[in-house]
Design a protein around this motif. Structure first.
Motif, PDB file in Angstrom:
ATOM      1  N   TYR A   1       7.074   2.446   2.345  1.00 19.40           N
ATOM      2  CA  TYR A   1       6.696   2.123   0.962  1.00 19.40           C
ATOM      3  C   TYR A   1       5.186   2.254   0.746  1.00 19.40           C
ATOM      4  CZ  TYR A   1       6.721  -0.444  -3.468  1.00 19.40           C
ATOM      5  OH  TYR A   1       6.573  -0.810  -4.786  1.00 19.40           O
ATOM      6  N   VAL A   2       4.407   1.804   1.738  1.00 19.24           N
ATOM      7  CA  VAL A   2       2.948   1.907   1.605  1.00 19.24           C
ATOM      8  C   VAL A   2       2.534   3.380   1.566  1.00 19.24           C
ATOM      9  CG1 VAL A   2       0.751   1.471   2.795  1.00 19.24           C
ATOM     10  CG2 VAL A   2       2.422  -0.360   2.555  1.00 19.24           C
TER      11      VAL A   2
ATOM     12  N   PHE B   1       0.484  -3.307  -7.095  1.00 22.17           N
ATOM     13  CA  PHE B   1       1.929  -3.272  -7.333  1.00 22.17           C
ATOM     14  C   PHE B   1       2.693  -3.145  -6.009  1.00 22.17           C
ATOM     15  CE2 PHE B   1       5.899  -1.014  -8.265  1.00 22.17           C
ATOM     16  CZ  PHE B   1       6.424  -1.822  -9.249  1.00 22.17           C
ATOM     17  N   VAL B   2       2.199  -2.258  -5.126  1.00 18.88           N
ATOM     18  CA  VAL B   2       2.853  -2.044  -3.830  1.00 18.88           C
ATOM     19  C   VAL B   2       2.823  -3.338  -3.012  1.00 18.88           C
ATOM     20  CG1 VAL B   2       2.613  -0.856  -1.599  1.00 18.88           C
ATOM     21  CG2 VAL B   2       2.465   0.447  -3.721  1.00 18.88           C
TER      22      VAL B   2
ATOM     23  N   ILE C   1      -1.956   0.483  -8.537  1.00 16.46           N
ATOM     24  CA  ILE C   1      -0.913   0.991  -7.635  1.00 16.46           C
ATOM     25  C   ILE C   1      -0.831   0.120  -6.380  1.00 16.46           C
ATOM     26  CG2 ILE C   1      -0.289   2.897  -6.080  1.00 16.46           C
ATOM     27  CD1 ILE C   1      -1.417   4.801  -8.249  1.00 16.46           C
ATOM     28  N   PHE C   2      -1.997  -0.114  -5.741  1.00 13.88           N
ATOM     29  CA  PHE C   2      -1.972  -0.898  -4.498  1.00 13.88           C
ATOM     30  C   PHE C   2      -1.562  -2.349  -4.761  1.00 13.88           C
ATOM     31  CE2 PHE C   2      -4.908   2.491  -2.871  1.00 13.88           C
ATOM     32  CZ  PHE C   2      -3.967   3.030  -2.015  1.00 13.88           C
TER      33      PHE C   2
ATOM     34  N   GLY D   1       2.897   4.556  -1.816  1.00 12.06           N
ATOM     35  CA  GLY D   1       1.810   4.034  -2.653  1.00 12.06           C
ATOM     36  C   GLY D   1       0.513   4.792  -2.428  1.00 12.06           C
TER      37      GLY D   1
ATOM     38  N   ARG E   1      -5.791   3.297  -9.136  1.00 13.31           N
ATOM     39  CA  ARG E   1      -5.485   3.003  -7.730  1.00 13.31           C
ATOM     40  C   ARG E   1      -5.337   1.511  -7.472  1.00 13.31           C
ATOM     41  NH1 ARG E   1      -9.683   7.438  -5.293  1.00 13.31           N
ATOM     42  NH2 ARG E   1      -8.325   9.221  -5.707  1.00 13.31           N
TER      43      ARG E   1
ATOM     44  N   MET F   1       0.751   8.082  -4.082  1.00 14.67           N
ATOM     45  CA  MET F   1       0.605   7.941  -5.537  1.00 14.67           C
ATOM     46  C   MET F   1      -0.859   7.764  -5.924  1.00 14.67           C
ATOM     47  SD  MET F   1       3.736   5.404  -6.527  1.00 14.67           S
ATOM     48  CE  MET F   1       2.949   4.816  -8.020  1.00 14.67           C
ATOM     49  N   ALA F   2      -1.581   7.033  -5.084  1.00 14.12           N
ATOM     50  CA  ALA F   2      -2.969   6.723  -5.430  1.00 14.12           C
ATOM     51  C   ALA F   2      -3.909   7.886  -5.192  1.00 14.12           C
ATOM     52  CB  ALA F   2      -3.425   5.509  -4.618  1.00 14.12           C
ATOM     53  N   TYR F   3      -3.721   8.618  -4.090  1.00 10.90           N
ATOM     54  CA  TYR F   3      -4.719   9.636  -3.726  1.00 10.90           C
ATOM     55  C   TYR F   3      -4.247  11.079  -3.914  1.00 10.90           C
ATOM     56  CZ  TYR F   3      -7.473   5.827  -1.887  1.00 10.90           C
ATOM     57  OH  TYR F   3      -8.208   4.679  -1.788  1.00 10.90           O
TER      58      TYR F   3
ATOM     59  N   LEU G   1       1.230   2.284 -14.035  1.00 14.14           N
ATOM     60  CA  LEU G   1       0.293   2.077 -12.932  1.00 14.14           C
ATOM     61  C   LEU G   1      -0.849   3.065 -13.115  1.00 14.14           C
ATOM     62  CD1 LEU G   1       2.955   1.818 -10.071  1.00 14.14           C
ATOM     63  CD2 LEU G   1       1.658  -0.059 -11.042  1.00 14.14           C
TER      64      LEU G   1
END
Lengths: 522, 107
Positions: free
Chosen positions: B35-36, A239-240, A236-237, B39, A233, B42-44, A230
């Protein structure tokens, strides 16, 4: 890895057992109810095991261990994301599906909307998602047979395809259920044995494996951070979102909820399945750590170019051979084969149901087809699907199977889930909204998948993929949902009003169960 | 008045639907939120996932978050099943009996 007698013997043993199952099931499979839904007679525990067998694919066994080996943390997020759909499936759909449908989720949509275009859309969504999922299983199967028997990859894929066609066309849902249950038990047993052997061989427990894996992992200190699986971003989003929404629309999993006699057994199925899958996922993660430690610095698993023999998808097989010799390799390879066989059976059955039950019987013949003809059409569909799966499996050689599985989730999330959720939970939804939204989801997801690096560069061999991200779900799912909402709100046609009245009529059966269906208890 | 119309006015049926929706959306919503949030982190703020909860050990926030997530999915599924069977099934039975809805398919 050279072919060896013990591998072949173990494989032939499992193959023989599954053929026996299929033969037995084939004797009891005559009507469409038996072919598609095992006469709605599967118990909650058995169905839960079968769902776990359906879910834990070759993508999980081979792909996740490959991702743990190469990217560390990403293997964990893949498993967490892969199972997040189960609570949602349980809370939102399991009971309603059982109460409203017969064989496929398309029946549920058709219960509310009578338009044949709905059947065409949902059946197409089923076909595309199932075929994408099939590719991942074929790729894994081809690689596995290549390693096990030393035969060329295309022949290996053809062999997998031929065997699965035989199982499904003869045994239908009953054989599929038995094969999936057997596979789920075998899979758990095999991972426990492999983990025990790994810990004995390395002289470490789960916690110390974590520390050892950190020392030797190729990503060094970064190994428990999100990695290349992943990379940005958007991925990642996507995939989520796809993880949350995708499983709720996977046709072969939804189909399993029609095999139980009532809603209570549907709930029990989901609980057993989730427990089994979570337990297996945690064990697989620890096993992945052991594989990282075991294979670190081992040059005998590398080919002339420095890559892993048979691709990183074979990491678990190399580990099995190193710690348990050819016997363990043969056992794990046979289990992996049983794994992909069970999943492919479920997928082919779902796709055949879409072709024969939803399209041929429901749309083309408008329901005017006898049971025998429909079952025959299903069996012919199985053969056709087998040929397509083999051709695509050869074309997609070398792709990561975990990634390919995620593609199937994307299509299911973009087409099936929005339509299903809108039909069941929104009174204002109209057939026109569902049809337009579903096709938008389908076109956007398929086109973006084709333009993504994995297909554009990986499968087609072209350069500079126009769509730079790996998962298109972040675009295709909202696009589908938006079109469904906007078109439904604007739809004031008599058909839309009828669809809203049907929602009210279906409310009671969706909560209380159907009023006029005889209950089958075993 | 037909059975469907009668059902829509039955207070027990209305309560049954309301409870079913409440349980389903509360549990599904918690799962999605959990879960969000993983995520988004993980992203920020991926560095948060690297924080070690036990000094010198690789028991990181990311590892624990994922393991809790997996266990949480099972807990959520089991909780909904238990609530539905223990609290909603008796209510369903009452409504079914009152309206002659004899098939216990939706138990």
């Amino acid at each position: 890895m050279a072919p060896n007698l013990s591998s072949i013997l173990t494989f032939v043993l499992i193959l023989g057992a599954s053929l026996l199952i299929t033969w037995q099931a084939g004797r009891r499979t005559r009507s469409s109810s038996e072919f598609y839904a095992a006469s709605h007679s599967v118990g909650g525990f058995s169905n839960g095991l079968a769902i776990a067998g359906d879910h834990l694919s070759a993508g999980t066994l081979l792909g996740v261990t490959a991702v743990i080996y190469t990217d560390g943390y990403d293997g964990l997020i893949y498993m967490t994301g892969g199972a997040v759909g189960y609570p949602l499936l349980m809370c939102l759909l399991a009971e309603r599906l059982r109460n409203l449908g017969s064989y496929t989720f398309v029946d549920v949509l058709s219960a509310r909307f009578r338009e044949t275009s709905i059947r065409v859309l949902a059946a197409t969504g089923t076909l595309v998602a199932a075929v994408l999922y099939l590719i991942s299983q074929m790729v894994a199967g081809g690689a596995l047979f290549e390693v096990l028997f030393g035969i060329p990859y295309p022949w290996a894929v053809a062999m997998v395809g031929g065997l699965t066609v035989l199982y499904v066309s003869v045994g239908g849902m009953l054989a599929t259920t038995w094969v999936q249950m057997t596979k789920a038990v075998l899979l758990m047993f095999s991972i426990l044995v492999l983990l025990a052997l790994l810990m004995l061989n390395l002289g470490e427990g789960p916690l110390s494996l974590l520390e050892s894996a950190a020392r030797v992992h190729r990503r060094g200190e970064e190994w428990l951070s999100p990695g290349q699986f992943l990379p940005d971003r958007v991925s990642i989003f996507a995939f989520v979102l796809t993880g949350i929404v995708g499983m709720v629309g996977l046709p072969h999993l939804l189909m399993r909820f029609f095999t139980v006699p009532d809603a209570r057994q549907a709930r029990r199925s989901a609980v057993f399945a989730t427990g089994y899958i979570v337990t297996f996922s945690l064990l697989l993660w620890i096993t992945g750590l052991g594989i990282v430690v075991l294979l670190a610095g081992n040059t005998e698993i590398l080919d002339e170019q420095g890559g892993m023999i048979g691709s990183t998808n074979m990491a678990i097989m190399h580990a099995a051979r190193i710690i348990g010799g050819n016997v363990m390799l043969g056992f794990m390879a046979s289990v992996a084969f049983a794994t992909l066989l069970a999943v492919v059976c479920g997928l082919v059955l779902a796709a055949a149901a879409a072709l024969a039950h939803d399209l041929y019987s429901g749309v083309y013949k408008r329901g005017r087809v006898d049971d025998r003809t429909e079952v025959r059409a299903s069996r012919i569909s199985v053969v056709g699907l087998g040929v397509i799966a083999v051709a695509l499996g050869i074309q997609f050689r070398g792709q990561n199977v975990a990634y390919l599985t995620a593609l199937a989730f994307t299509v299911a999330a973009s087409v099936n889930t929005p339509a299903l959720v809108a039909a069941l939970f929104w009174r204002g939804a109209s057939a026109r909204g569902l049809i337009l939204g579903g096709w938008v989801g389908m076109v956007v997801s398929v086109v973006l998948l084709a333009l993504s690096p994995a297909v554009w560069e990986g499968a087609l061999g072209l350069e500079n993929a126009p769509f730079p991200w790996i998962y298109p779900g972040l675009f295709s799912i909202p696009a589908a949902a938006l079109v469904i909402v906007v078109v439904s709100l604007a739809d004031r046609s008599p058909e839309a009003m009828l669809g809203r009245r049907r929602y009210d009529e279906l409310l009671a059966p969706s909560v209380l169960g159907r009023r006029d269906t005889p209950v089958i208890r075993h | 008045m037909n059975t469907v119309a009668k059902l829509s006015r039955d207070p027990d049926f209305i309560r049954l639907r309301r409870l079913q929706r409440r349980y389903a959306f509360a549990i599904a919503g918690s799962v999605v939120a959990f879960y969000v949030s993983l995520g988004v982190t993980m992203a920020y703020w991926p560095e948060v996932l690297d924080i070690r909860l036990v000094p010198g050990r690789w028991i990181t926030v990311g590892l624990v978050w994922n393991v809790l997530g997996l266990l949480g999915w099972f807990a959520a599924t089991a909780t909904y099943a238990a609530l539905s069977t223990r609290r909603l099934t008796p209510l369903r039975a009452q409504v079914r009996e009152r309206h002659g809805w004899n098939n216990p398919d939706g138990a």
